[in-house]
Design a protein around this motif. Structure first.
Motif, short mmCIF file in Angstrom:
data_model
loop_
_atom_site.label_atom_id
_atom_site.label_comp_id
_atom_site.label_asym_id
_atom_site.label_seq_id
_atom_site.Cartn_x
_atom_site.Cartn_y
_atom_site.Cartn_z
N GLY A 7 36.00 52.46 -31.99
CA GLY A 7 37.36 52.36 -33.15
C GLY A 7 38.02 52.99 -32.57
O GLY A 7 39.04 52.96 -34.34
N LEU A 8 38.94 52.26 -31.82
CA LEU A 8 40.47 52.79 -31.94
C LEU A 8 40.78 50.87 -31.09
O LEU A 8 40.22 50.42 -31.71
N PRO A 9 42.15 51.05 -32.30
CA PRO A 9 42.75 49.63 -31.48
C PRO A 9 42.56 49.00 -30.31
O PRO A 9 42.87 49.92 -29.39
N ALA A 10 42.23 47.76 -30.21
CA ALA A 10 42.49 47.27 -28.74
C ALA A 10 43.83 47.43 -27.30
O ALA A 10 44.70 47.50 -28.60
N VAL A 11 43.78 47.14 -26.95
CA VAL A 11 45.04 47.87 -25.72
C VAL A 11 45.63 46.21 -26.04
O VAL A 11 44.23 44.70 -25.81
N LYS A 12 46.30 45.76 -25.94
CA LYS A 12 47.45 44.67 -26.23
C LYS A 12 47.97 43.95 -25.49
O LYS A 12 48.66 44.13 -23.95
N VAL A 13 46.92 42.46 -24.41
CA VAL A 13 46.89 42.38 -22.70
C VAL A 13 47.92 41.64 -23.21
O VAL A 13 48.40 40.15 -23.68
N VAL A 14 49.06 42.11 -22.24
CA VAL A 14 50.32 41.03 -22.58
C VAL A 14 50.91 40.59 -20.51
O VAL A 14 50.93 41.16 -19.75
N GLY A 15 50.38 39.07 -20.38
CA GLY A 15 49.87 38.49 -19.10
C GLY A 15 52.13 38.35 -18.84
O GLY A 15 52.90 37.63 -19.85
N THR A 16 52.38 38.64 -17.34
CA THR A 16 53.40 38.22 -17.01
C THR A 16 53.64 37.33 -15.94
O THR A 16 52.20 36.84 -15.85
N GLU A 17 54.61 37.92 -15.71
CA GLU A 17 54.98 35.91 -14.16
C GLU A 17 54.39 36.69 -13.20
O GLU A 17 54.63 36.02 -11.45
N GLY A 18 54.33 38.38 -13.18
CA GLY A 18 53.91 38.74 -11.71
C GLY A 18 54.03 40.31 -11.99
O GLY A 18 54.14 40.69 -12.71
#
Length: 277
Positions: free
Chosen positions: A167-178
C-alpha cells in the motif's frame, strides 16, 4: 625431492593447468589478438585513469590475465553498452567483458562464462541520511539508474513487492545515460537515490569519503559473465579452460583481492548461470 624431480613436477603442473593458443579459433591465432568490447565507465570494474588515460579495473586485469593464459593479446574496443550484443553477433568484436549481467534475455543471443557474483544495490548521498534509513524509505522516491542495464526492471519488481504490495507509493524509476549520469543527478538533487552493482558502491564510498552510503543490502543476486556469440563455442571453451587455470593458480582470487571484492569471486566455473557439468 631432488632439483630434477622438482623441475619435472613444476613442468607437469604447468602443463596440466595452462592453455595454449591451440585452443583458440583460427581467426584469433592468425590475428594474434582478441578484440574485446568494453565500456570503461564502471569503476572499479573498468575505468580510465584520469591522469594517464590508461584502462584499469578488475575486468581489465582479468581480461589481460585470461588472454595471457591463452597465449594471445587483447585489443580493447570502447563500445556503447547498448551496442555490445550486436557487435559480438555480427563479428565486430570477439567477446564482451564489461560488467555485463548474465540474464535469460541476453542468453537468446549470447553464451556466458560467468566470473563473479553481483547484485543491485541502492545508495544515496549523506544529506539524505535522516530521510532514507532503510529500503522502505525509498517507496515514492525517485531513484536513478542506467537505462541500458537490468536495474530498471529489477527495481520495478522490487518496488511492486516491497512498496505497492504494502500500500505504499511505487519507486519512481529514472533511467539515466549510465552510472556516472545517475551519480550526477543524485548530487544535483534531481533523484533521491540511485542503483549500481554491489561491487561498485563500496568503491564509491571509499573514493569520496562521507559522500555516499548504501541503503540496505543488495536486492538481487546475479552473475556477471563474459559474453560470446552462440556460434563461437570454440572461443567460449578456450576461455573456460583459461579461467579454470587462473582459479587453480590463485591468480583469479588475487585479482579480486586487489579490488577488495573477495566475496564476489566464484569457487568454480559457471556457464549461463549454472555450474558447469
Amino acid at each position: 625431492m631432488t632439483k630434477a624431480l622438482a623441475l619435472i613436477a613444476a613442468v607437469a603442473a604447468f602443463t596440466a593447468t595452462s592453455v595454449s593458443a591451440e585452443g583458440l579459433p583460427e581467426r584469433i591465432k592468425t590475428a594474434g589478438k582478441i578484440i574485446i568490447a568494453n565500456t570503461p565507465n564502471y569503476p572499479p570494474m573498468e575505468y580510465k585513469d584520469p591522469a594517464t588515460n590508461e584502462l584499469k579495473g578488475l575486468d581489465i586485469d582479468l581480461g589481460l590475465a585470461l588472454a595471457k593464459q591463452l597465449g594471445t593479446k587483447v585489443e580493447w574496443s570502447d563500445i556503447g553498452f547498448e551496442q555490445m550484443v550486436s557487435s559480438v553477433t555480427t563479428g565486430r568484436v570477439d567477446l564482451i567483458h564489461s560488467g555485463m549481467t548474465d540474464t535469460e534475455k541476453r542468453r537468446d543471443a549470447l553464451e556466458f562464462v560467468d566470473y563473479m557474483r553481483s547484485g543491485a544495490q541502492f545508495y544515496t548521498t549523506m544529506n539524505h541520511k535522516d530521510a532514507i534509513k532503510t529500503e522502505a524509505d525509498l517507496c515514492g522516491k525517485s531513484v536513478g539508474m542506467s537505462r541500458r542495464t537490468t536495474f530498471p526492471d529489477e527495481t520495478a519488481k522490487w518496488s511492486a513487492a516491497n512498496c505497492e504490495a504494502k500500500g505504499l507509493p511505487a519507486v519512481k524509476v529514472v533511467g539515466t545515460e549510465g552510472s556516472a549520469d545517475a551519480r550526477t543527478q543524485l548530487k544535483q538533487g534531481r533523484v533521491d537515490a540511485a542503483v549500481q552493482g554491489s561491487e561498485t558502491v563500496p568503491y564509491l564510498i571509499a573514493l569520496e569519503k562521507d559522500a555516499y552510503y548504501s541503503v540496505g543490502k543488495p536486492f538481487t543476486a546475479v552473475y556477471q559473465g563474459i559474453g560470446f556469440s552462440k556460434k563461437d563455442t570454440e572461443l567460449r571453451d578456450a576461455y573456460v579452460g583459461a579461467l579454470k587455470a587462473l582459479m587453480a593458480s590463485g591468480e583469479y582470487k588475487a585479482i579480486f583481492a586487489k579490488y577488495g571484492l573477495e566475496d564476489a569471486a566464484l569457487e568454480g566455473i559457471y556457464l549461463n548461470g549454472a555450474p558447469a557439468k
